[in-house]
Design a protein around this motif. Structure first.
Motif, PDB file in Angstrom:
ATOM      1  N   UNK A 954       0.849  -1.182   0.000  1.00 38.65           N
ATOM      2  CA  UNK A 954       0.000   0.000   0.000  1.00 38.65           C
ATOM      3  C   UNK A 954       0.897   1.248   0.000  1.00 38.65           C
ATOM      4  N   UNK A 955       0.253   2.419   0.054  1.00 42.79           N
ATOM      5  CA  UNK A 955       1.060   3.644   0.048  1.00 42.79           C
ATOM      6  C   UNK A 955       1.913   3.697   1.309  1.00 42.79           C
ATOM      7  N   UNK A 956       3.003   4.412   1.224  1.00 44.19           N
ATOM      8  CA  UNK A 956       3.927   4.481   2.364  1.00 44.19           C
ATOM      9  C   UNK A 956       3.399   5.485   3.389  1.00 44.19           C
ATOM     10  N   UNK A1305      -5.818  -6.237   5.956  1.00 41.37           N
ATOM     11  CA  UNK A1305      -4.725  -6.126   4.992  1.00 41.37           C
ATOM     12  C   UNK A1305      -5.196  -5.284   3.811  1.00 41.37           C
ATOM     13  N   UNK A1306      -6.443  -5.523   3.415  1.00 37.32           N
ATOM     14  CA  UNK A1306      -7.013  -4.772   2.294  1.00 37.32           C
ATOM     15  C   UNK A1306      -8.329  -4.157   2.724  1.00 37.32           C
ATOM     16  N   UNK A1307      -8.587  -2.989   2.171  1.00 40.05           N
ATOM     17  CA  UNK A1307      -9.860  -2.328   2.417  1.00 40.05           C
ATOM     18  C   UNK A1307     -10.068  -1.500   1.178  1.00 40.05           C
ATOM     19  N   UNK A1308     -11.149  -1.680   0.493  1.00 44.31           N
ATOM     20  CA  UNK A1308     -11.223  -0.995  -0.804  1.00 44.31           C
ATOM     21  C   UNK A1308     -12.410  -0.066  -0.879  1.00 44.31           C
ATOM     22  N   UNK A1309     -12.296   1.126  -0.425  1.00 44.27           N
ATOM     23  CA  UNK A1309     -13.362   2.060  -0.754  1.00 44.27           C
ATOM     24  C   UNK A1309     -13.033   2.691  -2.097  1.00 44.27           C
ATOM     25  N   UNK A1310     -13.982   2.739  -3.013  1.00 44.56           N
ATOM     26  CA  UNK A1310     -13.698   3.422  -4.287  1.00 44.56           C
ATOM     27  C   UNK A1310     -14.219   4.826  -4.169  1.00 44.56           C
ATOM     28  N   UNK A1311     -13.697   5.631  -4.991  1.00 42.88           N
ATOM     29  CA  UNK A1311     -14.194   6.993  -5.051  1.00 42.88           C
ATOM     30  C   UNK A1311     -15.021   7.127  -6.316  1.00 42.88           C
ATOM     31  N   UNK A1358      -8.241  -2.851  -1.886  1.00 40.90           N
ATOM     32  CA  UNK A1358      -6.972  -2.164  -2.083  1.00 40.90           C
ATOM     33  C   UNK A1358      -6.124  -2.322  -0.820  1.00 40.90           C
ATOM     34  N   UNK A1359      -4.841  -2.578  -1.016  1.00 42.25           N
ATOM     35  CA  UNK A1359      -3.958  -2.807   0.131  1.00 42.25           C
ATOM     36  C   UNK A1359      -3.844  -1.522   0.950  1.00 42.25           C
ATOM     37  N   UNK A1360      -3.970  -1.682   2.266  1.00 44.05           N
ATOM     38  CA  UNK A1360      -3.949  -0.504   3.156  1.00 44.05           C
ATOM     39  C   UNK A1360      -2.571   0.164   3.153  1.00 44.05           C
ATOM     40  N   UNK A1361      -2.526   1.463   3.412  1.00 43.68           N
ATOM     41  CA  UNK A1361      -1.238   2.140   3.522  1.00 43.68           C
ATOM     42  C   UNK A1361      -0.381   1.494   4.608  1.00 43.68           C
ATOM     43  N   UNK A1362       0.924   1.398   4.337  1.00 45.47           N
ATOM     44  CA  UNK A1362       1.829   0.844   5.325  1.00 45.47           C
ATOM     45  C   UNK A1362       1.848  -0.681   5.364  1.00 45.47           C
ATOM     46  N   UNK A1363       1.149  -1.329   4.427  1.00 46.94           N
ATOM     47  CA  UNK A1363       1.122  -2.797   4.419  1.00 46.94           C
ATOM     48  C   UNK A1363       1.904  -3.303   3.210  1.00 46.94           C
ATOM     49  N   UNK A1364       2.800  -4.284   3.452  1.00 46.21           N
ATOM     50  CA  UNK A1364       3.481  -4.948   2.318  1.00 46.21           C
ATOM     51  C   UNK A1364       3.051  -6.398   2.311  1.00 46.21           C
ATOM     52  N   UNK A1365       2.806  -6.935   1.131  1.00 52.55           N
ATOM     53  CA  UNK A1365       2.504  -8.377   1.084  1.00 52.55           C
ATOM     54  C   UNK A1365       3.375  -9.051   0.051  1.00 52.55           C
ATOM     55  N   UNK A1444      -1.462  -1.025 -10.713  1.00 54.29           N
ATOM     56  CA  UNK A1444      -2.197  -1.518  -9.544  1.00 54.29           C
ATOM     57  C   UNK A1444      -1.992  -3.023  -9.387  1.00 54.29           C
ATOM     58  N   UNK A1445      -1.599  -3.435  -8.186  1.00 54.42           N
ATOM     59  CA  UNK A1445      -1.462  -4.870  -7.901  1.00 54.42           C
ATOM     60  C   UNK A1445      -2.722  -5.351  -7.194  1.00 54.42           C
ATOM     61  N   UNK A1446      -3.377  -6.310  -7.805  1.00 55.87           N
ATOM     62  CA  UNK A1446      -4.619  -6.817  -7.201  1.00 55.87           C
ATOM     63  C   UNK A1446      -4.307  -8.080  -6.416  1.00 55.87           C
TER      64      UNK A1446
END
Length: 1566
Positions: A954-956, A1305-1311, A1358-1365, A1444-1446
């Motif tokens: 996710x974003x840093x 780990x993931x949370x996907x709200x779309x805009x 979408x992968x949460x910020x600060x999360x690496x998988x 984007x990595x799904x």
């Protein structure tokens, strides 16, 4: 009988024994039946033999099998008595008995009997000595033949053996038999008796083989030193531990049965599949390899056989109408047809004069009185339907000849009784395609047709609109003097159309030309030697086939007198036709073998039968190979009554080729009829071998005479090019003659394949310039030009490359003694295609008085017999209640309709036995694991074996600058204090009740003050120290939130616990207790109501209430505030514990530190863009995981207002959540799958009324489902579709993914819409389709939507910020490439810091939370999620322009089942099963000692339960290449589901094995 006299027997027992002996001498009972009944009578009085467990006077199971030699003595004696049904053959019965005896010698298989709920068992009259369970028939398990190959199922449990056990050890079995009859199982005691009963075998050196049951109490196979307990219990799903089913004690009846099934399956029945592994994971189904030793045809090519010259006699009429005119005018008084009433009295005599006059009247009226003069309704050449009942041949005859005179084409069909008659719809299609608009019928029939309220005859399903025309003379006007029908010579116009029902139930019309009609009558006249004024008795259906040709057509050509016997009279008096032959001194009779059989059964009381007048007895179904036994038995009995052997004339016919061959009535009785004793084995390979060695599996055929006069007969290969067969080869008979049908009406393609066949010789040249017609009969032409028929093309079933005939299978099933459980002649055998091969299904009607055990025993013997004689396994054997199989109009079984009912699951059987394990031999090879990629194959950079390493992040968090004030605090408690000072009146929480009104709300300062008071209470009343654990037992609401922050203020560690359910304390309270104990809680906080509940009577019944820690009631808070709020010193200390029960039934608590909690909240704030001005609606359970964080923590951290909707309120008001979302104009909402399902099911029909109430979802931009599983794509899609009309944007719905090691780990709200421009717009959730077969091999292969075996997977968010998988191999821990399936590993600031356990299982701890890769980046510390998934880089870009990595989650490793070396996810199998039948509402699967168990919830009557067994087995085979071991049908709501809506499969498994499910039906597949 010496032993009888020495015993002190009561008088009534002696009388009964005398009766038995009489029955035996009369031949009313078999030797075996006699011995069985006798031993049962005197068993109770036998003295106990010393030392032995068996009494010598009771015949031991191991006595010599009944061989044909030894059994024939009583068969011969019986053959004078009553004989059974048309399939009956003494030889075959003996063969079956011998085959069963042979199977018995090989070693027996114990078939577990299915368990049934009481309400499903029709009778409960079990006599006192019901065997406790057929499955305890393991007498021979341990004998020396134990290693032999068992047969497809267990033979009858031997009664004598069982009786002797019951006498000598009656205490053990009688205690359990009462409970066991219900579910067909036996308790541990009787199993113990079984095992003990096996220890006194002859061979003492080898220990007995106790594979049939190994209970905890007896472990015979192990040396005494090691007990079961000393062995560590392995993880379930491991196949090594067959004996005790993976360390779970085999206690209940259920597990004993499964054990037995496992043992049965352990001993291979079929040759094992060749083991080799093709690396390509295309799962190759085994192709049946032809057996090199199979017999091949060796004879010369056959020659076509020509019938004798058709001698044209000078006075033969030029057409059938001309014959009618001749007899009607020159001998009008001659009788043509006599009909009978149901008492057998002549009802009516139709003379040739009447027939002629009435037929003319019908012809005139149809042509001139329908429609107008200018526009007549029917013209010459049109088709009209003839609808006449079977008891009115006279009206039919008049109508038929009326049509011939009017040059119309009659289409005789059956009377439709109801609108939904079996097969009647297909007849309607035929009428439609023939363009029929008029139906001729009789007065009585017209009155009997179903009418609507207005008196109209309704349109039958699938039928065209018809005008019903009554043909009785009184309704018709006389033709004028000058009108006369136009009588021409026979020409090529169509004379009539005969309907024919195909194997698949479709109905075709065979057209017969006038010249063919005449030639056929001439050929029959010549071959049967018909002369004028002969009398003929006809029992056959006069509307079609042999009955029509002899009884309506040829009879008129020769001015014969037909005595017609209706089926209804035969039912009342089966001897009626024989009586009429005597009464009228008839020369000819046309019957089926059924009629001969019925006469045999009924002839006893008749004295004065004389059949010497008969010169010909036409057996219409002589082409049924099993008619020979009826013919022989009939001759046997009636030869003494004047019947001459040469009179019996079997014939072969088919709708397409009319009469194919008929045996001529010769006076030369020295030439015996032809017989062939053929090997069934040879026949199954299509070759003729006179059987020499086996004598068991033989088919005895009688000839059906020679070809018809003027015809040419040959035999061609049944499939492919019509090539002539060799002389020793079975093929399809073809006929070249004028006298055959010419086409299927309106179907030119099928006509070409059937009526225009040019047989080829070996060099490929046609043998004749004239086309042949395929007869649909399989057989050969033997010596002397005699035709032999071995079966029909329609009854052919090709299983594993071998051909079997349905009739032969029926005959074998019927030869299994004792026959008292099913009705003869009510057996249907057909094949269904499952997994690219035909599978045999046998369905029989069960008699109402037979018990469960009896029927089951009979079924298992049938399976053995068919296996022994035909060497083919039966896939499914079903018994249905009497009179429930669909019937044809003449009372036979409607095969295609029965098959249709079976396939759609509406046959409602009362007993089912499936044997997929024995039949399905073409499964793919079991997979062997391939060595995985090692470090050597990793290339430089981020590539693994040539592919990008599957990693994403996710974003840093560090680089994201935002005005996040809360960041400067390390602890949530400080954030709350800061908010209470800066924005005291800002509302953080609003709780709604079930009416949608606000129940309570909390502002920042209110929450702060509440928390302070609770902290005081903990310190003062609870006397707690820093770091003590406190269990919060609250309903979802505001109290819970206040208590949580109160704990933080007091320095205690909170644990949220779901309160016990007041209606269900017994099951919910133990979980509460367990969490409280495992979490080592020093005290509990709760509301006053729950306090009372914890101390109630019900509670003390469920758990030990004295061991609860102190319980604090927060409804009564102290007034003063605490002296000082606790401030933690180290942010890495525990903030709270999160306990959750996983789907595998494990309770796991994880530790969340203050650092992780703050990082978590920040990550969610950034991903969801949460600010104080936002409102978020939450409909989740607030007890664990992301649900708890969103409910309790996020609002305090981000300052937004949370509208809380307890999911339990939705049960009262399903629309509550959506109405709240609409009313508060919420843009973001969170829910669970169970909430979504409630809305989808509960509001499905209410969208219009909700719209009128102003429900509007158009403002929602994110609706996130919080879950710890693979996204349920079907549910989210149906939810989106359903509420699209209420404004819900289809892109709004998305999912999140979390697990124990990392709660989100993931949370996907779309805009959506305009918002997307400003916010961190994430791309759409993408859906991909993967190949399910590849997935089983841990590989990902993308396929197109809709391709076979495709499975849709939705990205988990979408992968949460600060999360690496990263995706790693779960076994080797090596990194995997893009689009490879592996375990999802996660590294993030909000990972949990470890499990909180009592077990101190450190190894597990470090492995799950502190894993490193085995190569590549070996420094980073990862947490293992325990979920399989894959990453896929998509074409989409996110806001920062990155690709984007799904992440796609496939399923939990714990839940996955290893079967046949492949990995299956339960949900995939469950999805397939739920689709198979409308009554399956829910399904769960699990494994037990590598058997697959499928539990289905039935929404319907219990009668449907057994329909599901074959359907479930079929679909799992077809779609997953797996054989289901056990199918359990239960009531709705039995499958346990947790608060997140996930199935608790392991709880279910434990409940099943402990026999606690109260199933409706349990089927054990063999």
């Amino acid at each position: 009988m010496a032993d009888r006299d020495t015993l002190p027997l009561p008088l009534e027992v002696r009388d009964r024994l005398a009766e038995l002996e009489l029955e035996l001498s009369e031949g009313d009972i078999t030797q075996k039946g006699y011995e069985k009944k006798r031993s049962k009578l005197i068993g109770a009085f036998l003295p106990k033999a010393p030392g032995k467990g068996m009494d010598p006077s009771v015949p031991h199971e191991r006595r010599t099998p009944v061989t044909p030699g030894s059994s024939s003595r009583y068969h011969r004696r019986r053959s004078s008595g009553s004989r059974d049904e048309r399939y009956r053959s003494d030889v075959h019965t003996e063969a079956v008995q011998a085959a069963l005896a042979k199977q018995k010698e090989r070693g027996k298989m114990a078939v577990p009997m299915p368990s049934k709920r009481r309400s499903l068992v029709v009778q409960s009259s079990m006599d006192a000595y019901t065997p406790p369970d057929t499955s305890s028939g393991s007498e021979e398990e341990g004998s020396m033949q134990g290693e032999g190959t068992p047969t497809s199922s267990q033979g009858s449990i031997n009664m004598e053996n069982w009786i002797s056990r019951a006498i000598h050890g009656s205490t053990t079995s009688s205690t359990t038999s009462s409970s066991s009859t219900q579910s067909g199982g036996s308790g541990a005691a009787s199993r113990l008796a079984d095992v003990m009963g096996q220890t006194h075998l002859e061979n003492h050196s080898t220990p007995p083989d106790v594979t049939s049951y190994t209970t905890d109490s007896i472990q015979v196979e192990r040396p005494q030193g090691s007990t079961t307990a000393s062995r560590a219990t392995p993880k379930y799903g491991n196949a090594e531990l067959m004996e005790t089913g993976d360390g779970v004690p085999v206690g209940g009846r259920v597990s004993a049965k499964i054990q037995q099934l496992v043992n049965t399956l352990k001993r291979p029945k079929r040759p094992p599949l060749r083991e080799f592994f093709v690396d390509d994971f295309e799962e190759l189904l085994e192709v049946q390899q032809p057996d090199p030793n199979q017999p091949k045809a060796e004879g010369a090519q056959m020659l076509a056989m020509r019938g004798e010259q058709l001698g044209v006699v000078t006075n033969w009429p030029p057409s059938l109408e001309a014959a009618l005119q001749r007899w009607g005018t020159i001998s009008p008084k001659a009788p043509c047809l006599t009909t009978m009433d149901t008492n057998g009295k002549p009802l009516y005599i139709l003379t040739y004069g009447k027939l002629w006059v009435r037929s003319m009247k019908v012809a005139y009226n149809i042509l001139h009185k329908l429609g107008s003069k200018q526009e007549p309704m029917v013209r010459p050449g049109d088709r009209v339907a003839l609808v006449f009942p079977n008891n009115d041949p006279a009206a039919f005859m008049v109508a038929f000849y009326g049509c011939l005179l009017a040059e119309l084409v009659p289409v005789p069909i059956e009377v439709p009784l109801t609108r939904k008659d079996a097969g009647s719809q297909q007849i309607g299609f035929l009428l439609g395609s023939c363009g029929v608009t008029v139906a001729l019928t009789s007065d009585a029939c017209h009155k009997g047709l179903p009418k609507s309220t207005t008196g109209e005859i309704p349109q039958f399903k699938g039928w065209p609109k018809l005008l019903w025309f009554v043909t009785e003379s009184k309704h018709l006007s006389k033709p004028p003097r000058d009108w006369f029908p136009h009588i021409k010579d026979a020409n090529n116009d169509t004379a009539y159309i005969e309907y024919k029902t195909c194997k698949d139930g479709s109905v075709l019309g065979v057209t017969v030309m006038r010249i063919a009609l005449l030639t056929h009558c001439q050929a029959l006249t010549q071959s049967c030697g018909y002369t004028e004024a002969e009398t003929i008795v006809n029992v056959l259906d006069f509307k079609k086939d042999v009955g029509l040709w002899h009884g309506i057509l040829t009879s008129v050509m020769n001015m014969m007198h037909v005595i017609s016997i209706p089926y209804s009279l035969m039912k009342v008096n089966p001897l009626s036709w024989i009586q009429k032959v005597c009464q009228y001194k008839a020369k000819v009779a046309c019957v089926k073998s059924r009629d001969m059989h019925w006469a045999l059964v009924a002839h006893k009381d008749q004295r004065d039968i004389n059949l010497s007048s008969l010169r010909m007895l036409v057996v219409a179904d002589g082409s049924n190979p099993w008619s020979i036994s009826s013919c022989d038995a009939f001759l046997n009995v009636f030869q003494s009554k004047g019947l001459k052997p040469e009179v019996i004339c079997p014939c072969a016919s088919s709708p397409e080729a009319l009469t194919v061959a008929i045996r001529r009535p010769t006076d030369d009785s020295n030439q015996p009829p032809g017989r062939g004793v053929l090997s069934m084995q040879g026949l199954s390979h299509g070759v003729i071998r006179v059987d020499s060695e086996e004598k068991l599996s033989v088919l005895t055929l009688q000839d059906v005479g020679t070809a018809m006069p003027g015809a040419l007969v040959c035999v061609v290969k049944p499939d492919g090019v019509p090539q002539l067969c060799k002389t020793d080869e079975i093929g399809e008979l073809c006929v070249c003659s004028v006298a055959t049908g010419t086409s299927y009406y309106g179907l030119s393609g099928m006509t070409k394949n059937t009526f225009e066949v040019f047989p080829m010789n070996s060099v490929g040249a046609p043998i004749s310039e004239y086309p042949f017609t395929r007869t649909g009969l399989l057989g050969f032409v033997g010596p002397g030009g005699l035709c032999f028929i071995a079966g029909k093309m329609d009854g052919l079933m090709v299983v594993g490359g071998r051909r079997h005939n349905a009739d032969d299978i029926v005959a074998t099933a019927l030869a299994v003694e004792p026959m008292k459980f099913v009705y003869r002649g009510r057996i249907a055998v057909f094949s269904i295609t499952v997994l690219h091969d035909e599978r045999i299904v046998v369905v029989a009607e069960q008699r109402p008085d037979s018990t469960e055990e009896d029927s089951f025993q009979w079924m298992s013997r049938v399976l053995q017999a068919i296996d022994g004689i035909h060497q083919v396994g039966v896939y499914c054997l079903a018994l249905v209640p009497s009179n429930t199989l669909p019937k044809t109009p003449l009372g036979g079984i409607h095969l295609s309709e029965s098959k249709q009912l079976f396939l759609e699951g509406s046959l409602h059987p009362c007993n089912v036995l499936m044997c997929p394990h024995t039949c399905v031999t073409n499964l793919p090879k079991p997979r062997q694991k391939q060595p995985e990629i090692g470090p050597a194959s990793v290339m430089v950079g981020n590539l693994v074996s040539g592919k990008r390493i599957a990693q994403a992040s996710g974003r840093d968090l560090g680089q994201m600058e935002d005005n996040d004030q809360a960041r400067k605090f390390l602890f949530l408690s400080e954030v709350l204090q800061w908010r209470a000072q800066t924005t005291p009146d800002h509302v953080l929480y609003t709780l709604l009740n079930s009416r949608g009104t606000i129940a309570s709300s909390l502002s920042c300062v209110q929450l702060h003050k509440r928390a302070e008071k609770i902290a005081t209470m903990l310190a003062e009343r609870g006397h707690l120290q820093d770091g003590d654990h406190v269990a919060l037992v609250y309903p979802p609401g505001i109290d819970l939130i206040a208590a949580f922050y109160g704990c933080l203020y007091a320095g205690c560690v909170p644990i949220t616990v779901r309160p016990p359910h007041p209606q269900n304390i017994a099951t919910t309270l133990p979980t509460v207790k367990m969490i409280v104990e495992v979490s080592r809680s020093a005290c509990m906080m709760t509301t006053a109501v729950i306090c009372k509940l914890l101390r109630s009577k019900e509670a003390s019944a469920a758990v030990d209430v004295r061991t609860w820690p102190p319980v604090l009631d927060t409804d009564d808070l102290p007034k003063k505030k605490p002296p000082l709020l606790y401030k933690p010193s180290n942010p890495d200390t525990l903030a709270y514990l999160d306990f959750s029960v996983s789907t595998t039934g494990m309770l796991a608590g994880v530790k969340m530190s203050h650092t992780a909690t703050s990082a978590f909240c920040r990550s969610i704030k950034l991903q969801c863009e949460l600010y104080p001005s936002r409102e978020v609606a939450i409909c989740l359970d607030p007890y664990c995981g992301l649900g708890f964080v969103i409910w309790c923590l996020c609002s305090v951290y981000s300052g937004h207002q949370s509208i809380l909707i307890p999911p339990s309120e939705l049960e009262v008001n399903p629309a509550l959540w959506l109405l709240a979302v609409s009313q508060y104009k919420v843009r973001d909402t969170f829910c669970s799958y169970s909430v979504m399902e409630l809305c989808t099911k509960g509001l499905g029909l209410q969208t219009e009324s909700l719209k009128s109430r102003g429900l509007d979802l158009s403002r929602v931009r994110t609706c996130v489902v919080v879950a710890e599983e693979r996204p349920r794509i079907a549910l989210t899609q149906s939810f989106s579709k359903l509420f699209k009309d209420l404004g819900l944007h289809p892109r709004a719905v998305s999912t999140s993914f979390g697990c124990r090691v990392n709660l989100a780990i993931c949370l996907q709200p779309h805009r959506l819409g305009k918002l997307a421009d400003q916010g961190t717009s994430g791309p759409d959730p993408t859906t991909v389709y993967v190949d399910m077969r590849a997935l089983r091999h841990d590989r990902v292969r993308l396929v197109e939507r809709g391709s076979p075996h495709s499975l849709p997977l939705m990205e988990s968010g979408k992968i949460l910020p600060g999360v690496r998988i990263i995706i790693a191999n779960p076994e080797t821990k090596g990194p995997l490439g893009d689009s490879h399936l592996g375990e999802i590993w996660v590294c993030s600031g909000h990972n949990a810091s470890g499990y909180f356990t009592v077990y101190g299982d450190e190894a597990l701890q470090s492995d799950h939370f502190n894993s490193r890769l085995s190569f590549g980046d070996t420094q980073t510390i990862w947490a293992r999620t325990g979920y399989l998934g894959f990453l896929r880089r998509t074409e989409l870009t996110d806001a920062s322009g990155e690709r984007h990595d799904a992440l796609y989650v496939v399923g939990a490793l714990d839940e996955a089942m290893e079967l046949r070396g492949m990995r299956y996810h339960p949900i995939d199998i469950e999805t397939s099963v739920i689709r198979t039948h409308k009554s399956i509402t829910e399904c769960a699967v699990f494994t037990w000692t590598n058997l697959l168990v499928v539990v289905v919830e039935l929404d319907g009557s219990e009668q449907e339960a057994l329909d599901l067994v074959p359907l479930v087995t079929n679909v799992v085979l077809e779609e997953h290449y797996l054989i289901v071991g056990v199918v359990v049908v239960v009531d709705i709501g039995v499958i346990p589901i947790n608060s997140r809506g996930e199935k608790q499969r392991m709880h279910l498994r434990d409940g099943f094995l402990a026999d606690q499910l109260d199933p409706i039906y349990v089927a054990y597949n063999m």
